[in-house]
Design a protein around this motif. Structure first.
Motif, PDB file in Angstrom:
ATOM      1  N   SER A 110       0.830  -1.217   0.000  1.00  0.00           N
ATOM      2  CA  SER A 110       0.000   0.000   0.000  1.00  0.00           C
ATOM      3  C   SER A 110       0.859   1.259   0.000  1.00  0.00           C
ATOM      4  N   GLU A 111       1.928   1.248   0.783  1.00  0.00           N
ATOM      5  CA  GLU A 111       2.833   2.408   0.821  1.00  0.00           C
ATOM      6  C   GLU A 111       3.501   2.624  -0.534  1.00  0.00           C
ATOM      7  N   LEU A 112       3.921   1.534  -1.176  1.00  0.00           N
ATOM      8  CA  LEU A 112       4.537   1.650  -2.507  1.00  0.00           C
ATOM      9  C   LEU A 112       3.543   2.155  -3.545  1.00  0.00           C
ATOM     10  N   VAL A 113       2.322   1.644  -3.508  1.00  0.00           N
ATOM     11  CA  VAL A 113       1.300   2.091  -4.462  1.00  0.00           C
ATOM     12  C   VAL A 113       1.032   3.583  -4.268  1.00  0.00           C
ATOM     13  N   TYR A 114       1.015   4.032  -3.017  1.00  0.00           N
ATOM     14  CA  TYR A 114       0.866   5.467  -2.745  1.00  0.00           C
ATOM     15  C   TYR A 114       2.021   6.249  -3.378  1.00  0.00           C
ATOM     16  N   ASP A 115       3.266   5.760  -3.186  1.00  0.00           N
ATOM     17  CA  ASP A 115       4.442   6.420  -3.775  1.00  0.00           C
ATOM     18  C   ASP A 115       4.363   6.443  -5.300  1.00  0.00           C
ATOM     19  N   LEU A 116       3.858   5.373  -5.894  1.00  0.00           N
ATOM     20  CA  LEU A 116       3.700   5.342  -7.355  1.00  0.00           C
ATOM     21  C   LEU A 116       2.721   6.426  -7.789  1.00  0.00           C
ATOM     22  N   GLY A 117       1.646   6.604  -7.024  1.00  0.00           N
ATOM     23  CA  GLY A 117       0.688   7.668  -7.308  1.00  0.00           C
ATOM     24  C   GLY A 117       1.340   9.037  -7.266  1.00  0.00           C
ATOM     25  N   GLU A 118       2.260   9.231  -6.313  1.00  0.00           N
ATOM     26  CA  GLU A 118       2.982  10.497  -6.206  1.00  0.00           C
ATOM     27  C   GLU A 118       3.886  10.727  -7.417  1.00  0.00           C
ATOM     28  N   HIS A 119       4.188   9.657  -8.131  1.00  0.00           N
ATOM     29  CA  HIS A 119       5.016   9.744  -9.342  1.00  0.00           C
ATOM     30  C   HIS A 119       4.172   9.612 -10.619  1.00  0.00           C
ATOM     31  N   GLY A 120       2.880   9.881 -10.508  1.00  0.00           N
ATOM     32  CA  GLY A 120       2.020   9.952 -11.679  1.00  0.00           C
ATOM     33  C   GLY A 120       1.524   8.635 -12.227  1.00  0.00           C
ATOM     34  N   LEU A 121       1.487   7.589 -11.385  1.00  0.00           N
ATOM     35  CA  LEU A 121       1.050   6.266 -11.836  1.00  0.00           C
ATOM     36  C   LEU A 121      -0.099   5.758 -10.975  1.00  0.00           C
ATOM     37  N   GLU A 122      -1.182   5.360 -11.611  1.00  0.00           N
ATOM     38  CA  GLU A 122      -2.271   4.707 -10.896  1.00  0.00           C
ATOM     39  C   GLU A 122      -2.107   3.208 -11.102  1.00  0.00           C
ATOM     40  N   TYR A 123      -1.620   2.538 -10.073  1.00  0.00           N
ATOM     41  CA  TYR A 123      -1.264   1.123 -10.142  1.00  0.00           C
ATOM     42  C   TYR A 123      -2.440   0.270  -9.708  1.00  0.00           C
ATOM     43  N   ASN A 124      -2.781  -0.756 -10.497  1.00  0.00           N
ATOM     44  CA  ASN A 124      -3.979  -1.549 -10.200  1.00  0.00           C
ATOM     45  C   ASN A 124      -3.717  -3.042 -10.039  1.00  0.00           C
ATOM     46  N   ASP A 125      -2.481  -3.421  -9.772  1.00  0.00           N
ATOM     47  CA  ASP A 125      -2.123  -4.837  -9.746  1.00  0.00           C
ATOM     48  C   ASP A 125      -1.357  -5.148  -8.462  1.00  0.00           C
ATOM     49  N   SER A 126      -1.977  -4.852  -7.324  1.00  0.00           N
ATOM     50  CA  SER A 126      -1.289  -4.805  -6.035  1.00  0.00           C
ATOM     51  C   SER A 126      -1.310  -6.114  -5.262  1.00  0.00           C
ATOM     52  N   HIS A 127      -0.595  -7.108  -5.727  1.00  0.00           N
ATOM     53  CA  HIS A 127      -0.411  -8.331  -4.946  1.00  0.00           C
ATOM     54  C   HIS A 127       1.075  -8.615  -4.816  1.00  0.00           C
ATOM     55  N   LYS A 128       1.450  -9.427  -3.856  1.00  0.00           N
ATOM     56  CA  LYS A 128       2.856  -9.559  -3.490  1.00  0.00           C
ATOM     57  C   LYS A 128       3.744 -10.091  -4.611  1.00  0.00           C
ATOM     58  N   GLY A 129       3.203 -10.777  -5.570  1.00  0.00           N
ATOM     59  CA  GLY A 129       4.011 -11.274  -6.677  1.00  0.00           C
ATOM     60  C   GLY A 129       4.566 -10.167  -7.563  1.00  0.00           C
ATOM     61  N   ASN A 130       4.031  -8.966  -7.429  1.00  0.00           N
ATOM     62  CA  ASN A 130       4.481  -7.844  -8.258  1.00  0.00           C
ATOM     63  C   ASN A 130       5.406  -6.888  -7.517  1.00  0.00           C
ATOM     64  N   PHE A 131       5.831  -7.290  -6.332  1.00  0.00           N
ATOM     65  CA  PHE A 131       6.700  -6.442  -5.519  1.00  0.00           C
ATOM     66  C   PHE A 131       7.850  -7.271  -4.972  1.00  0.00           C
ATOM     67  N   GLY A 132       8.951  -6.604  -4.681  1.00  0.00           N
ATOM     68  CA  GLY A 132      10.114  -7.295  -4.140  1.00  0.00           C
ATOM     69  C   GLY A 132      11.001  -6.324  -3.385  1.00  0.00           C
ATOM     70  N   TYR A 133      12.255  -6.739  -3.188  1.00  0.00           N
ATOM     71  CA  TYR A 133      13.226  -5.925  -2.463  1.00  0.00           C
ATOM     72  C   TYR A 133      14.547  -5.883  -3.216  1.00  0.00           C
ATOM     73  N   VAL A 134      15.200  -4.722  -3.189  1.00  0.00           N
ATOM     74  CA  VAL A 134      16.556  -4.562  -3.708  1.00  0.00           C
ATOM     75  C   VAL A 134      17.404  -3.915  -2.617  1.00  0.00           C
ATOM     76  N   ARG A 135      18.694  -4.111  -2.707  1.00  0.00           N
ATOM     77  CA  ARG A 135      19.608  -3.568  -1.705  1.00  0.00           C
ATOM     78  C   ARG A 135      20.061  -2.177  -2.122  1.00  0.00           C
TER      79      ARG A 135
END
Length: 189
Positions: A110-135
């Motif tokens: 949810s926090e990432l989707v909010y950040d995407l909105g702040e960058h001009g993107l309305e994201y509609n595919d919010s399940h864990k398979g579409n997110f990850g972590y980088v160092r």
């Protein structure tokens, strides 16, 4: 490109290959393959922009093709940093995909989707398979890893440009994720 890709995973629409024996710095490199060059270029623009803000994995080079381990060429795609997948969720109230959930993964998404909105993107595919972590700077930071056109309802064309649908394409299929969780959610509505 002259890399050899070993098939690793596929979402509902695109494939991902790990590049054999290739690292940039200490980061593993993969290749995101799309259905066509137009979709690859759009995702490349979006991911390149978001990577500057640590919201997506790094992108290396331009859109192109690589050879799969069987010698055949892939469809169009681009080289990207390999992200670590989100951990399994063990919250009793979670569906396992953390889809619209209040579990730890769901909150991060949810926090990432909010950040995407702040960058001009309305994201509609919010399940864990579409997110990850980088160092980044010694810490693991959450990122979005599915940036195909089907994952967005709207986007700021001043930042990401237009996506011109072909005259013979079914426009209704864009912006609609076809993973099992999203199909199930649409059926319940």
């Amino acid at each position: 490109m002259s890399y050899v890709g070993l098939y690793d995973d596929a979402g509902s629409k695109n494939a991902f290959y790990i590049i054999k024996d290739k690292k940039i710095g200490r980061k593993r490199v993969g290749f995101k393959e799309f259905e066509n060059e137009q979709e690859a270029k759009f995702a490349h623009r979006v991911q390149s922009h978001l990577a500057q803000f640590d919201l997506a994995p790094m992108v290396y080079g331009d859109v192109g093709m690589i050879r799969r381990h069987d010698g055949e060429l892939t469809a169009h795609g681009y080289l990207t940093e390999v992200a670590r997948t989100m951990p399994e969720c063990h919250d009793e109230d979670c569906d396992g995909e953390c889809f619209q959930s209040e579990c730890k993964n769901g909150t991060t998404i949810s926090e990432l989707v909010y950040d995407l909105g702040e960058h001009g993107l309305e994201y509609n595919d919010s399940h864990k398979g579409n997110f990850g972590y980088v160092r980044r700077k010694g810490s693991w930071v959450p990122v979005v890893i599915d940036l195909g056109i089907e994952s967005f309802t709207e986007w700021d064309e001043d930042i990401y440009g237009q996506f011109d649908y072909g005259a013979d394409e079914d426009v209704d299929c864009y912006g609609v994720c076809n993973c099992k969780e999203c199909q199930k959610f649409r059926e319940e509505e």
